[in-house]
Design an enzyme around this catalytic site. Structure first.
Site, PDB file in Angstrom:
ATOM      1  N   LYS A  79     -11.596   4.780  -1.167  1.00 52.74           N
ATOM      2  CA  LYS A  79     -10.788   4.388  -2.319  1.00 52.74           C
ATOM      3  C   LYS A  79     -11.058   5.388  -3.450  1.00 52.74           C
ATOM      4  O   LYS A  79     -12.229   5.759  -3.669  1.00 52.74           O
ATOM      5  CB  LYS A  79     -11.167   2.961  -2.746  1.00 52.74           C
ATOM      6  CG  LYS A  79     -10.252   2.366  -3.813  1.00 52.74           C
ATOM      7  CD  LYS A  79     -10.609   0.902  -4.096  1.00 52.74           C
ATOM      8  CE  LYS A  79      -9.650   0.241  -5.074  1.00 52.74           C
ATOM      9  NZ  LYS A  79      -9.978  -1.175  -5.332  1.00 52.74           N
ATOM     10  N   SER A 118      -6.059  -4.412  -5.072  1.00 57.24           N
ATOM     11  CA  SER A 118      -5.862  -3.051  -5.499  1.00 57.24           C
ATOM     12  C   SER A 118      -6.217  -2.015  -4.437  1.00 57.24           C
ATOM     13  O   SER A 118      -5.796  -0.876  -4.548  1.00 57.24           O
ATOM     14  CB  SER A 118      -6.700  -2.765  -6.746  1.00 57.24           C
ATOM     15  OG  SER A 118      -8.082  -2.819  -6.446  1.00 57.24           O
ATOM     16  N   SER A 128      -9.533  -7.682  -4.249  1.00 57.51           N
ATOM     17  CA  SER A 128      -8.927  -6.377  -3.974  1.00 57.51           C
ATOM     18  C   SER A 128      -9.279  -5.762  -2.631  1.00 57.51           C
ATOM     19  O   SER A 128      -8.672  -4.765  -2.239  1.00 57.51           O
ATOM     20  CB  SER A 128      -9.283  -5.389  -5.086  1.00 57.51           C
ATOM     21  OG  SER A 128      -8.506  -5.650  -6.227  1.00 57.51           O
TER      22      SER A 128
END
Lengths: 492, 481
Positions: A85, A160, A184
């Protein structure tokens, strides 16, 4: 090119399977890495899950991994191509957080999570798209454009960590890292049909993870199977003296307990998680999954987490409050975006921040600053912290009579891109089943449990603090009996 | 109308840790800009603070040194505001749960009485960097070397009534933190900075007047001047019919001018909240016990000991115990010399004067405490006179020898105590001054004391100061009748 012992193409194999193939010399890390790099080139423009692809570095790491394997110095993760990420700082590589604010920022140091994974010999394919500064549940809030759900490209992948989930589902990385502040990791894992684990707060170091809400953020693995997640967590978890909130507590071998039978496992089903707002078809998928656990010898009991309905409100005070301070450092002075020709200091601040941040980030900064303001602190922030303690108490009480809590990860499957773009409250309510675990600091996992209208649905498993092994065991046993985690979208 | 001033202080004390409060970067003063600022001090994304335990220990020692309660659970908070030299956009500090609770500091007033100033609390926090507005052609430079330096902010109750008391308190605080070894006390480098809160009220009135805060005073002299100026300004304003506005003010020590910086209405809402990156600091009893055992003798206790054990006067003891470096020096000199009173006289007299003339700190004195003690021992055993001792001291200061004995030997300054030799000089001087001898003998007893000084002076001159003055006196009295 595929592992001769398996009928599945490489990119549909689990990390555990590929690890075995690497160790046995059936495939090299360079071959694996090249395969994924080729797939990224072919498919990323459709999914948009990578912000940065580090091809050269990946191939170098793969070569080094092959040398280590040949020399007999390999760990189970050596040579496995991963992607991270884009809020984990990676030395020498752009770390954007999905924001224009950090589009020009190359991290000068390495996060503990990515550092641990690199030290274990993994290969980094690149950095993954995300909601800006991890704020969002659909991956629509990215400076780099929305990520598309590999199961249906008109749909969001969740957020997310949308890029992280989509990359695994689309077969563009063996596994990925994500972070989870209010769901997330789990919610995009559910929407993309993969396995995602948010560990206990303090289990994994936050050093080098760009902060959204410091008391809630936690990094975790996103992978095809619970076994893969266990292998990754073995390396990601552990005490780090650089993070004061990281617990100095031994890390068990999470793979060692995967095969324990579930007979006698006491499962709690919170009635508040099967209430209004839950899609009926999603509920059916979850009920079927629970029935599977009963077949494995688990007992099921309805429980109550009475403050669940307060969790979204408490979260949307605490998380923005912390974020409002965490994001103050992005001021155009030392790093990141700076506006053109500022006429004075105030102009520099206002335009750098105004132009550098996207609208959802600005919304949350304003909400957070308001909640902390003189005269409002007690009514909002202090009260939200009280609710937070009560929510934690609810869980601790529940865990006196059950071993794990199960329920849906999200109330619906993935929704169309743009569907909730103008309705932040509807978007925030999508987090209702995941937020409480962050507020309570508990570990939570999402495992693929079925499909609704061709879209994956995840089962959420929540455990007591530091009982990640129990969750992974429960997830793994479920995956021995079901094949939901083996389904792949057509393109993958 | 007779007015009374009410003064409270906020004092920033830089702790003498080797590294910063939340990072491993050095705190040394004077390095090239931005060479002592690591990723954490720069506030780079993803970095996290870890508390320097030594800073906690020093704050605890301060609390113990001012008889304060130590809050066993204390909490760091974020104070939010934007400024270019504040890298994170917030200062990590303490508010509701500071490490040091209420305490007291006694100060000696000029009239000899003791006045207690209450400490409201003291909290730990990080310092900001520095903004440099010169030398950058219309732009500002930022130096983050100081960012993250540990501070304790000591907040007093409004217990002082004039500038002298405030300065006495400030000096006492300086002495406490230097004695504890938690601050180098170097005001010129900003190691202690004072904010003064001043208000005035008609004498006898209970209710406090509106206060102003004058920030960042970094010398005792500036502080005294700034307070006096502000008291005067407020009295004049009120007498002229104006109201005092609550505001923050700046005082320029070089020009002696003061001005308003911002009013209360312009003050920031700092949006404090507990820092989620740091756990509450929990202090257990064993840690407190260990630190208590490490506590040095505090100025108060030392002063009492100087009076009781060494027989010093209240005044001498107060001055000598004030600063740790002075007190240590004095004690060493007293011990080496075996005469505390003489040592006190020398430290407060010749040494203080010479240090002052040469703008030198006592810790840098070329004449060490042992050297001075050795010198005093030679006065005490009559090897040299007090007058000659000053010559020896000068020689030692100039590096003309490493001990008093060496200088005395080299320069032949040893006092003459041989009765025959002194008698010969006395006889010679009396013979050469027959007229004065006659005058003396004709004079009344009351006037003779002064007259004998003449002969002593002549004899000392003839002996180049080496004749023992006591013996000279004795012989003179005998010979003059």
């Amino acid at each position: 090119m595929s592992d001769p012992t398996s009928t599945k193409p490489i990119h549909q194999q689990s990390l555990a399977e590929l690890s075995g193939a690497l160790q046995a010399g059936k495939v090299s890390s360079v071959e694996l890495t090249q395969h994924y790099l080729d797939r990224i080139k072919q498919l990323n423009n459709k999914i948009n899950c990578f912000i940065t692809v580090t091809e050269e570095q990946a191939l170098e790491q793969a070569k080094a991994a092959d040398t280590a394997i040949a020399a007999g110095n390999a760990s189970p993760l050596t040579g496995i191509p991963l992607a991270h990420k884009d809020l984990f700082c990676t030395e020498g590589v752009k770390t954007s957080c999905g924001s224009k604010m950090l589009d020009n920022w190359v991290a000068p140091y390495e996060s503990t999570v990515t550092g641990n994974l690199k030290a274990a010999g993994t290969v980094t394919l690149g950095k993954l798209n995300m909601d800006e500064f991890a704020m969002g549940g659909s991956n629509e809030n990215s400076f780099y454009g929305p990520v598309r759900n590999p199961w249906n490209k008109e749909m969001v992948p969740g957020g997310s960590s949308g890029g992280s989930a989509a990359a695994v589902a689309a077969g563009l990385a063996v596994a990925t890292t994500g972070t989870d502040t209010g769901g997330s990791i789990r919610q995009p894992a559910s929407m993309c049909g993969i396995t995602g684990l948010k560990p206990t707060y303090g289990r994994v170091s936050r050093w080098g993870m760009v902060a959204f809400a410091s008391s809630l953020d936690q990094a975790g693995p996103m992978a095809r199977t619970a076994q893969d997640a266990a292998m990754l967590l073995n390396v990601m978890a552990g005490f780090d003296p650089k993070d004061s909130t990281c617990m100095d507590r031994a890390v068990p071998d999470y793979t060692a307990t995967l095969d324990q039978p579930l007979k006698g496992l006491r499962i709690g089903l919170p009635k508040e998680y099967f209430a209004e707002g839950l899609d009926a078809k999603v509920e059916q998928v979850i009920r079927d999954a629970i029935a599977e656990y009963e077949k494995l010898g688990a007992t099921v009991k309805e429980i109550s987490l009475p403050r669940t309905h307060h969790s979204v409100a408490a979260y949307y005070v605490i998380a923005p409050a912390e974020a409002s301070a965490n994001l103050s450092r992005f001021d155009g002075v030392r790093f990141g975006y700076r506006c053109e020709d500022p006429k004075d200091l105030e102009d520099l601040y206002k335009r750098s921040r105004g132009e550098g941040f996207g609208s959802e980030v600005k919304n949350r900064i304003m909400v957070g600053a308001y909640a902390l303001s003189a005269g409002y602190y007690d009514a909002y922030y202090a009260k939200a912290q009280k609710i937070r303690r009560l929510i934690r108490d609810d869980f601790l009480k529940a865990f006196e009579e059950v071993d794990v809590i199960m329920g849906p990860t999200a109330p619906t499957p993935a929704f169309p891109i743009g569907a909730k773009a103008n309705d932040p409250v509807a978007m925030y309510l999508g987090d209702i089943f995941t937020i409480s675990t962050n507020l309570a600091g508990l570990p939570g996992m999402s495992v693929p449990a079925g499909f609704v209208d061709g879209l994956p649905v995840g089962l959420q498993i929540i455990g007591p603090h530091f009982e990640e092994a129990r969750l992974l065991n429960a997830g793994h046993q479920f995956q021995q009996e079901t094949d939901w985690h083996l389904h792949t979208p057509s393109e993958a | 109308m007779e007015w009374e001033a009410v003064i409270g202080l906020e004092v920033h004390v830089q702790l003498a840790t080797k590294t910063k409060i939340f990072s491993g970067a050095s705190t040394a003063f004077g390095a090239e800009p931005n060479t002592q600022a690591c990723a954490i001090d720069l506030g780079l994304p993803g970095t996290l603070p870890v508390v320097n335990e030594e800073a906690i220990n020093m704050a605890i020692k301060f609390g113990l040194g001012v008889n304060a309660e130590i809050n066993k659970v204390n909490v760091f908070e974020r104070k939010n505001y934007f400024y270019p030299d504040l890298p994170k956009g917030y200062q990590t500090t303490q508010l509701d749960k500071p490490i040091v609770g209420a305490g007291t500091v006694d100060i000696a007033l000029e009239d000899g009485s003791v006045h207690t100033v209450r400490i409201h609390h003291a909290h730990l926090e990080e310092d900001a960097g520095k903004s440099l507005h010169e030398d950058f052609a219309g732009m500002s430079g930022i130096d983050l070397n100081r960012a993250g330096t540990p501070l304790i902010e000591v907040v007093t109750e409004p217990d002082m009534r004039n500038a002298k008391q405030a300065v006495a308190f400030a000096r006492k605080l300086h002495s406490i933190v230097t004695t504890l070894g938690i601050c180098d006390g170097d005001m010129s480098q900003g190691s202690m900075r004072f904010d003064v809160n001043v208000s005035v009220r008609p004498k006898g009135q209970e209710k406090l007047g509106t206060r102003t805060e004058t920030k960042n005073l970094n010398s005792f002299r500036f502080m005294e001047a700034a307070i006096n100026k502000e008291i005067q300004r407020q009295i004049e304003a009120i007498e002229d019919g104006f109201e005092i506005i609550q505001e923050t003010r700046l005082y320029n020590g070089d020009t002696g001018e003061a001005r308003s910086m911002r009013s209360k209405e312009e003050a920031n809402d700092y949006r404090y909240f507990p820092c989620p990156d740091l756990l509450p600091v929990v202090i257990d009893d064993s840690r407190l016990d260990k630190l208590r055992a490490e506590m040095p003798e505090m100025p108060e206790v030392r002063k009492a000991r100087f009076i009781e054990e060494l027989g010093l006067s209240n005044y001498d003891a107060e001055i000598l115990s004030g600063e740790k470096a002075t007190a240590d020096y004095f004690e060493a000199a007293a011990k080496t010399s075996g005469d505390a009173k003489l040592a006190a006289n020398w430290v407060l007299g010749e040494l203080a004067k010479t240090l002052n003339q040469n703008d030198t700190e006592i810790k840098d004195s070329p004449v060490s405490a042992e050297m001075l003690g050795g010198l005093i021992a030679r006065i005490k055993d009559n090897t040299i006179s007090g007058k000659i001792a000053k010559q020896v001291f000068d020689a030692l200061w100039k590096g003309e020898g490493s001990t008093a004995d060496e200088v005395i030997e080299k320069k032949g300054l040893k006092q003459v105590t041989d009765t025959g030799a002194i008698e010969a000089i006395v006889d010679e001087v009396l013979a050469a001054n027959q007229a004065q001898v006659e005058q003396y003998q004709a004079a009344e007893e009351a006037k003779r004391g002064k007259m004998i000084g003449f002969f002593v002076g002549q004899i000392m001159k003839a002996s180049k100061g080496k004749a023992n003055p006591g013996m000279v006196n004795q012989l003179l009295k005998k010979k003059l009748g």
